[in-house]
Every structure is written in C-alpha cells, then in structure tokens.
Design an enzyme around this catalytic site. Structure first.
Site, PDB file in Angstrom:
ATOM      1  N   ASP A 185      -7.368   1.035  11.616  1.00 56.08           N
ATOM      2  CA  ASP A 185      -8.536   0.276  11.157  1.00 56.08           C
ATOM      3  C   ASP A 185      -9.527   0.075  12.277  1.00 56.08           C
ATOM      4  OD1 ASP A 185      -7.926  -0.800   8.245  1.00 56.08           O
ATOM      5  OD2 ASP A 185      -6.088  -0.552   9.394  1.00 56.08           O
TER       6      ASP A 185
ATOM      7  N   GLN B 275       0.822  -1.221   0.000  1.00 56.58           N
ATOM      8  CA  GLN B 275       0.000   0.000   0.000  1.00 56.58           C
ATOM      9  C   GLN B 275       0.855   1.270   0.000  1.00 56.58           C
ATOM     10  OE1 GLN B 275      -0.721  -2.722   1.758  1.00 56.58           O
ATOM     11  NE2 GLN B 275      -2.912  -2.966   2.100  1.00 56.58           N
TER      12      GLN B 275
HETATM   13  O1  MRU Z   1      -5.867  -3.632   4.169  1.00 56.06           O
HETATM   14  P1  MRU Z   1      -6.124  -2.166   3.933  1.00 56.06           P
HETATM   15  O2  MRU Z   1      -5.337  -1.612   2.791  1.00 56.06           O
HETATM   16  O3  MRU Z   1      -7.604  -1.862   3.831  1.00 56.06           O
HETATM   17  O4  MRU Z   1      -5.584  -1.483   5.257  1.00 56.06           O
HETATM   18  C1  MRU Z   1      -5.603  -0.093   5.372  1.00 56.06           C
HETATM   19  C2  MRU Z   1      -4.906   0.410   6.551  1.00 56.06           C
HETATM   20  O5  MRU Z   1      -4.388  -0.334   7.358  1.00 56.06           O
HETATM   21  C3  MRU Z   1      -4.931   1.895   6.772  1.00 56.06           C
HETATM   22  O6  MRU Z   1      -3.778   2.327   7.439  1.00 56.06           O
HETATM   23  C4  MRU Z   1      -6.145   2.235   7.630  1.00 56.06           C
HETATM   24  O7  MRU Z   1      -7.300   1.704   7.061  1.00 56.06           O
HETATM   25  C5  MRU Z   1      -6.324   3.679   7.777  1.00 56.06           C
HETATM   26  S1  MRU Z   1      -7.175   4.316   6.379  1.00 56.06           S
HETATM   27  C6  MRU Z   1      -7.357   5.964   6.469  1.00 56.06           C
END
Ligand code: MRU
Length: 356
Positions: A235, A195
């Site tokens: 999350d 990401q």
């Molecule tokens: O697995 P993902 O890409 O959905 O995880 C996203 C994250 O861990 C982010 O840091 C979190 O959702 C914060 S989003 C503003």
C-alpha cells in the site's frame, strides 16, 4: 472485465462491488464525488492502485459539477480523506491537480477524464511489467525445484481486483500460468476483512490451483517446506524499501526469514512514497471494531448475515496495515525490474526520484 470502467454514456464509472464479493457479482454506477468517496471509504473498491485510479475518476466526475478552484480543492480534500494508508490516493490526486489546475475551468472536466483514463492504462502497463519481472523470479525458482508446481504464498488481495488487470503480487502468477510454469498459490484468509476470499475467487476464475489457509498457518507451512516463495502487494513503500501492506504481512515476512523462504513485495512506482524516509512515516489506518467483533457471510437461506463473535463489552484495536522492514525482503518487484529493498536498490531503478 475490469473492476472499474467508464460508463458508456461517459457520465459515471461502474465498479465491481468488492464488499459483496465473492458471494455476489454486482456492478454499481457512481456518478458523483460523494458516491465515489463513499465507495472508497466502505471498500466497495479497494487495493492501493485501484483506490488511486478510482479517486482520479472521482475527481473528474466532481469537476463536471463544479470546475472552479474551490470545487477542485473540495473534491481533492474529500477524496484524500477517504483512506489514509495507500499512497496511490495522494499520487493520483496530485497528478490530476497538476494536470487540471493550469487550464480554464470550462476545460477541466474533459481534460480530467482523459487524464484519469491515461493513468488507468499506465497502471495496467505497470502491472503487466511487474508480471514479467516477477515471472523471471518464479522461473528461476521453478528451475531449481523441477518436477513439481512452484508453491507461492500470498497475503490479502493484490490481483486484478485491487488494480485493473493482472494485479501486483498476482501478476507474476498469472504470467506464469500464461507461459506454462506450474504454480500453486497458498492464500492467507487475511482476517479481519478476509481479502483472501477475493484472491481465491480471482484465482478460481482464472483456473489457477490454490488453497486457502488461516493466517496463522503460515509458520507451519514454511516449516513443512510447502512454500517456495512469498509474494505480497504494497500500500506504500518507503524510500528505504520498508513495505507497508495489509496487517499480518510482517508476521509472514518474519516467519519466511526464519525458514529461509524468499519474501518479495510487488508494487508499481505509484505505490512508492518518495518523501517517506522509512516505514515509520507511513500512517496506519485504524478501522472499525466490528470488522473484528463480527463476521459476515451468506446464511443457509442464501441471504447475507452478520454474526457477532465477541462478548458484548470488549476492547478491540483494528489496525489495517503493518510495516515489513526492508531487511526482511528479498526484493521489490516493480515495473522497471526487481529492486533490492533499500534506498540504493530503488535509486538504481528510479534514479530520477533521487535527483537532487
Ligand atoms: O484494505 P485493502 O483491501 O485496500 O488493502 C489492500 C492491500 O493491502 C493490498 O495488498 C495492497 O493494496 C496491494 S494491491 C495490489
């Protein structure tokens, strides 16, 4: 443009396909409950706040097809099963259900779409407010280190791609840019799904200076004095201030503590699980082993390819998130200001959530 918009005909949503970014900018039209659920599951949309807003729109689309109580229950169960960790999903489905259940079936779909739109605008306002609260933190740190850009380290993607506008962890960075505070962002690659490349793409679009590093480089960066502050998203935040975020976050927090670098999480109230006493109550998503055993990218001929990096038979575990204990946090940046990472800190800003 936002990563999710209502289609002009009002009968679908259009998303930016994050599984294809940063190689390809493609919009996808989602018309049905199944399509929306699949987009969340396969991470075409991702990031806690965006997952919640997408689910809200998915429920509204589902109610067009079947507005009965049974339809509502089927849709909420289908969407709730897509991903387990981001609490925004449950938050969104609970709020949508509370709005539509009391009204006659024939009125539900229109009401649901209006409610989903309101939630989207509220999340945008929350992210903007997080940006302002975090900006105050960045400004204070920049004032104590004049004459050079402020170095921020982030993990995963918590920018506008993961929300709708601004982001959470990146909102203070974007606000700093807007008001002329010089910042440079160290971007953790964030294996296994990478990401960090989404974050680099976002920051590149906005002209924010940034450098991608391997996740394992954070300790070295801290030791060299190259990081002033860590900003990550969340999350799910527990009532005691424990923060669940993308796997690897807790290692960054440990290294930051050791080096004396302040570590902040940024999250709207929709990411706080007021029923979770601490981080041990948060379910950690286990994802497919191929995310680890294979890497995906663009080949020399421009086509997307997947390469296996692992030997044929190998045991793999792929937890997608981890919990950073509250004690490692300098604070939680919320839309109501910066909270101490503790029940008392959250209670000060959100007293209504602690009312008997
Ligand atoms: O697995 P993902 O890409 O959905 O995880 C996203 C994250 O861990 C982010 O840091 C979190 O959702 C914060 S989003 C503003």
């Amino acid at each position: 443009v936002r990563p999710l918009v209502l289609a002009t005909d009002g009968r679908a949503v259009e998303i930016l396909d994050q599984a294809r970014l940063p190689h390809e900018v493609a919009r996808v039209r989602l018309e049905s409950l199944e399509q929306v659920a699949n987009a969340i599951r396969t991470m075409q949309v991702r990031g806690a706040p965006l997952i919640g807003i997408t689910a809200a729109h998915g429920l509204a689309l589902a109610l067009r097809a079947d507005p009965t109580d049974a339809g509502l229950e089927h849709a909420t169960a289908t969407l709730a099963a897509t991903r387990p960790t981001a609490v925004n999903l449950r938050w969104a489905l609970d709020r949508m259900t509370a709005a539509v259940r009391p009204v006659p079936a024939a009125e539900r779909a229109a009401l649901a779409m209006a409610e989903a739109g309101r939630m989207a605008e509220e999340e945008v306002a929350a992210c903007r407010a997080i940006g302002d609260a975090g900006l105050a933190v960045l400004r204070a740190l920049a004032a104590s280190r004049p004459g050079r850009p402020l170095d921020v380290l982030t993990h995963c993607n918590a920018g506008w791609l993961a929300t709708l506008e601004y982001g959470t962890a990146l909102a203070p960075v974007y606000r700093a840019r807007e008001v002329g505070v010089d910042v440079h962002v160290w971007v953790d690659e964030t294996r296994p799904r990478g990401q960090g490349w989404l974050t680099a793409w976002e920051l590149g679009q906005a002209g924010v200076p940034h450098t991608v590093v391997a996740d394992t480089a954070a300790g070295w960066l801290f030791r060299e004095g190259l990081v002033d502050v860590v900003l990550v998203g969340a999350d799910r935040v527990a009532r005691n201030g424990d923060v669940c975020n993308k796997v690897g976050t807790s290692l960054v927090a440990l290294a930051a503590r050791e080096a004396g670098v302040p570590f902040y999480a940024a999250a709207p109230a929709s990411s706080v699980d007021w029923a979770a006493a601490d981080g041990s109550a948060i379910p950690i998503e286990q994802r497919d082993a191929t995310e680890l055993t294979c890497i995906r990218g663009r080949g020399a001929d421009g086509r997307m390819v997947q390469l296996r990096v692992a030997p044929p038979e190998v045991a793999v575990m792929n937890p997608a998130f981890d919990v950073t204990p509250a004690a490692l946090l300098a604070g939680i940046v919320t839309e109501r200001g910066v909270a101490r990472a503790s029940a008392g800190g959250l209670r000060t800003l959100f007293p209504e959530r602690f009312a008997p």
